[in-house]
Write an enzyme that holds these catalytic residues in place. Structure first.
Site, mmCIF file in Angstrom:
data_model
loop_
_atom_site.group_PDB
_atom_site.id
_atom_site.type_symbol
_atom_site.label_atom_id
_atom_site.label_comp_id
_atom_site.label_asym_id
_atom_site.label_seq_id
_atom_site.Cartn_x
_atom_site.Cartn_y
_atom_site.Cartn_z
ATOM 1 N N GLY A 1 0.798 -1.216 0.000
ATOM 2 C CA GLY A 1 0.000 0.000 0.000
ATOM 3 C C GLY A 1 0.832 1.268 0.000
ATOM 4 O O GLY A 1 2.065 1.244 0.075
ATOM 5 N N ARG B 1 3.822 6.065 2.033
ATOM 6 C CA ARG B 1 4.285 7.448 2.179
ATOM 7 C C ARG B 1 3.752 8.320 1.056
ATOM 8 O O ARG B 1 4.423 9.236 0.595
ATOM 9 C CB ARG B 1 5.808 7.502 2.208
ATOM 10 N N GLY C 1 7.133 7.387 6.597
ATOM 11 C CA GLY C 1 6.257 8.063 5.652
ATOM 12 C C GLY C 1 6.898 9.211 4.902
ATOM 13 O O GLY C 1 6.221 9.918 4.164
ATOM 14 N N ARG D 1 3.284 14.188 -7.957
ATOM 15 C CA ARG D 1 3.357 13.421 -9.194
ATOM 16 C C ARG D 1 1.953 13.092 -9.690
ATOM 17 O O ARG D 1 0.992 13.081 -8.910
ATOM 18 C CB ARG D 1 4.193 12.153 -9.004
ATOM 19 N N ASP E 1 3.938 -4.812 -7.374
ATOM 20 C CA ASP E 1 3.340 -3.593 -6.835
ATOM 21 C C ASP E 1 3.894 -2.344 -7.517
ATOM 22 O O ASP E 1 3.399 -1.237 -7.283
ATOM 23 C CB ASP E 1 3.550 -3.502 -5.321
ATOM 24 N N ASN E 2 4.901 -2.518 -8.377
ATOM 25 C CA ASN E 2 5.454 -1.390 -9.129
ATOM 26 C C ASN E 2 5.114 -1.458 -10.613
ATOM 27 O O ASN E 2 5.654 -0.674 -11.395
ATOM 28 C CB ASN E 2 6.980 -1.343 -8.971
ATOM 29 N N ASP F 1 6.792 4.610 -9.948
ATOM 30 C CA ASP F 1 7.581 4.270 -8.755
ATOM 31 C C ASP F 1 9.075 4.200 -9.043
ATOM 32 O O ASP F 1 9.716 3.152 -8.934
ATOM 33 C CB ASP F 1 7.086 2.952 -8.150
#
Length: 589
Positions: free
Chosen positions: A162, A165, A198, A255, A332-333, A342
């Site tokens: 998840g 940060r 974070g 971003r 996850d990327n 990422d």
């Protein structure tokens, strides 16, 4: 499940005017929209209803909307911000944590500000903009969210990951009808921070800001970066994981992407058995981002998978065409929209080496540049596994066949790109051998990847015929020392004769349009970082300027040495990310 029941127009009106939230139940108690009086931590940029916050430079009332996301899915019912295992939702509502110290705007992307966000560049000089991009203020219509996803990291299922940060602060639909999701990275803890703080630091934030913009101008699908700010807040990092903890400065990047959903977004739901929610998420993604797929088509998930397979093959081939290694190709990327996201321990190759690993924590070389296509296949297989509970037996069989075709799709696209890099027209059965032959020579001589192709774009055929390589073509001179170079040149010149209706001038023009002269090499980014640590952002701005036109020779870039042989000190540069199993919250280098 609690739902937002107050109409968004009413909610935004009340929020913009600063009216108290007594009558907004359950909006306020559940989601914290009025968690504090209007002020540093929770205030809209607008000064009143209908007032544009950028004054004379405005293009109309500007704001964000989180409605499409918040109204489409169940939201984490727990509003407190603490690390926890989250289930049965896609997002948690959580606000950015503003810096405590002075914030300084390092750089902005004029293209993003004006052509995506519809703002005038002069907005960068306002205090409201600085507060907005640093997480200190929430704009009209925004409900900050942290996305729940999982993923396979270095080949193993890592469970819940998840946005540890990052805060998705809203969706903006611009004057072109484009939908963009805005996200702050480095903006504080969320329920997904695990043991992290974070925060992000200046060096990694600068690399992401510069590289995402550089990739865009190279023509590679990517997220974008609007701004980067740095604070004097102390962030402690063990950069090389050797026990040497150092104080660094916290930074935040604003971003943007059409979507931040990734393979891990679907994996977490499949692993948790939340199939109804997975179906809702898939239908949402298809409806919003795959307009060629009919939402009522019974084969829509199959069509979706086929598109992702094809576009992932295209993306990785594009990476290879510019010598880019992502560094951490975990599921996850990997974006479901097949864009580059990422940015962590990425790297552009200097010397050509299929074993180039930009991430020194990748001891086994899983994510070396020459293995990126294979990793793409692994990740797509994990996507298929996540989709299978939603497919019938026929669709599963067809999906497996689609996945089997990934290798050919990648190989075909790779060949197309490298054929163009060599200025070849048409399709010759020996082109693959010509390309492979060149790459082998480059590997043997450790020839510079970027400049070898660029110098082939600039050298004339007559010079090649005579093996008369000008001194300034240093990469080709290195390659020319290979005993088989003359044999390759003879093959190449013979192949160029097959370009019907072509001329040497046309060839060079085509090749310089696809072979960049400048890429964001590690040493260039590091040089900019070192100056930025002293509050000298001149090289950040120079790199921004240069990388917007990577295919055009520029005096400032030549003076800075950006097309020269990398300096000797660059060989010792290291880019670090978290080893497998280490929890999120540290920086990626």
């Amino acid at each position: 499940m609690l739902r937002l029941r107050v109409p968004w127009a009413v909610a935004c009106f009340v929020w913009a005017c600063g009216v108290g939230c007594v009558d907004l139940d359950p909006l306020c108690p559940s989601w914290g929209l009025c968690r504090a009086p209007l002020g540093v931590n929770a205030s809209p940029l607008g000064q009143g209803c209908g007032e544009t916050w950028w004054g004379a430079a405005g293009l109309g009332a500007w704001g964000l909307s989180s409605a499409s996301l918040v109204d489409s899915f169940p939201i984490d019912p727990i509003q407190e911000n603490y690390v926890r295992n989250v289930r049965n939702c896609i997002f948690s509502v959580v606000y950015p944590t503003p810096f405590k110290s002075k914030v300084l705007l390092v750089a902005v992307s004029k293209d993003v500000i004006e052509n995506i966000l519809d703002l005038h560049i002069s907005v960068q000089g306002t205090s409201d903009f600085l507060q907005f991009v640093s997480g200190g203020k929430v704009v009209l219509g925004s409900v900050p969210l942290a996305h729940r996803y999982g993923g396979h990291q270095f080949g193993s299922w890592a469970g819940q990951l998840g946005d540890g940060r990052a805060h998705l602060i809203g969706v903006y639909t611009n004057r072109h009808g484009e939908r963009w999701e805005l996200q702050l990275k480095g903006s504080g803890k969320t329920p997904y921070s695990r043991n992290g703080d974070g925060r992000a630091v200046l060096r990694s934030s600068m690399r992401e800001f510069l590289c995402s913009e550089a990739m865009h101008y190279l023509g590679i699908p990517t997220s974008r970066a609007a701004s980067i700010v740095v604070s004097d807040d102390e962030v402690w990092r063990d950069q090389f994981y050797n026990g040497n903890i150092k104080k660094e400065r916290g930074a935040i990047v604003l971003r943007l992407a059409k979507s931040w959903f990734r393979i891990g977004s679907l994996e977490i739901l499949a692993h948790s058995g939340e199939l109804d929610l997975q179906r809702r998420l898939l239908d949402f993604i298809i409806q919003e981002h795959f307009p060629l797929i009919a939402v009522n088509d019974s084969d829509r998930y199959l069509e979706f998978f086929s598109t992702v397979v094809s576009e992932t093959a295209n993306l990785i081939a594009l990476w290879m065409s510019v010598g880019f290694a992502h560094g951490v190709c975990n599921t996850d990327n990997f974006s479901l929209l097949s864009i580059t996201i990422d940015y962590g321990p990425f790297g552009f190759m200097d010397s050509y080496d299929p074993n180039f690993v930009p991430n020194t924590s990748d001891d086994e070389g899983r994510y070396k540049i020459g293995n990126q296509a294979n990793v793409g296949l692994f990740n797509l297989n994990k996507l298929l596994q996540a989709l299978k509970p939603l497919l019938d037996p026929r669709q599963k069989q067809l999906a497996s066949q689609i996945l089997e075709g990934y290798g050919q799709r990648y190989y075909t696209r790779f060949t197309e790109l490298f054929r163009a890099k060599l200025g070849l027209l048409g399709d010759d059965e020996d082109d693959n051998y010509l390309i492979a032959f060149l790459l082998k020579l480059m590997e043997d001589r450790r020839a510079d990847f970027t400049m070898t192709f660029r110098e082939l774009s600039e050298i004339t055929e007559d010079q090649l015929k005579e093996l008369r390589i000008p001194e300034e073509f240093w990469a080709l001179q290195d390659l020319g020392k290979h005993k088989l170079f003359s044999e390759w040149v003879a093959m190449y010149l013979l192949r160029l004769e097959h370009n019907k209706g072509d001329t040497d001038i046309k060839r060079r023009r085509r090749m310089t349009a696809v072979n960049p002269r400048y890429v964001l090499r590690n040493w260039m980014a590091e040089s900019a970082v070192q100056k930025a640590n002293l509050n000298d952002f001149s090289e950040v701005h120079l790199l921004q300027q240069i990388l917007q036109n990577p295919f055009r020779r520029q005096k400032a870039a030549e003076k800075a040495g950006y097309s020269l042989r990398p300096p000797a000190w660059a060989k010792d540069l290291k880019v670090i990310t978290l080893p497998s199993g280490v929890l999120q919250g540290q920086d990626d280098l």
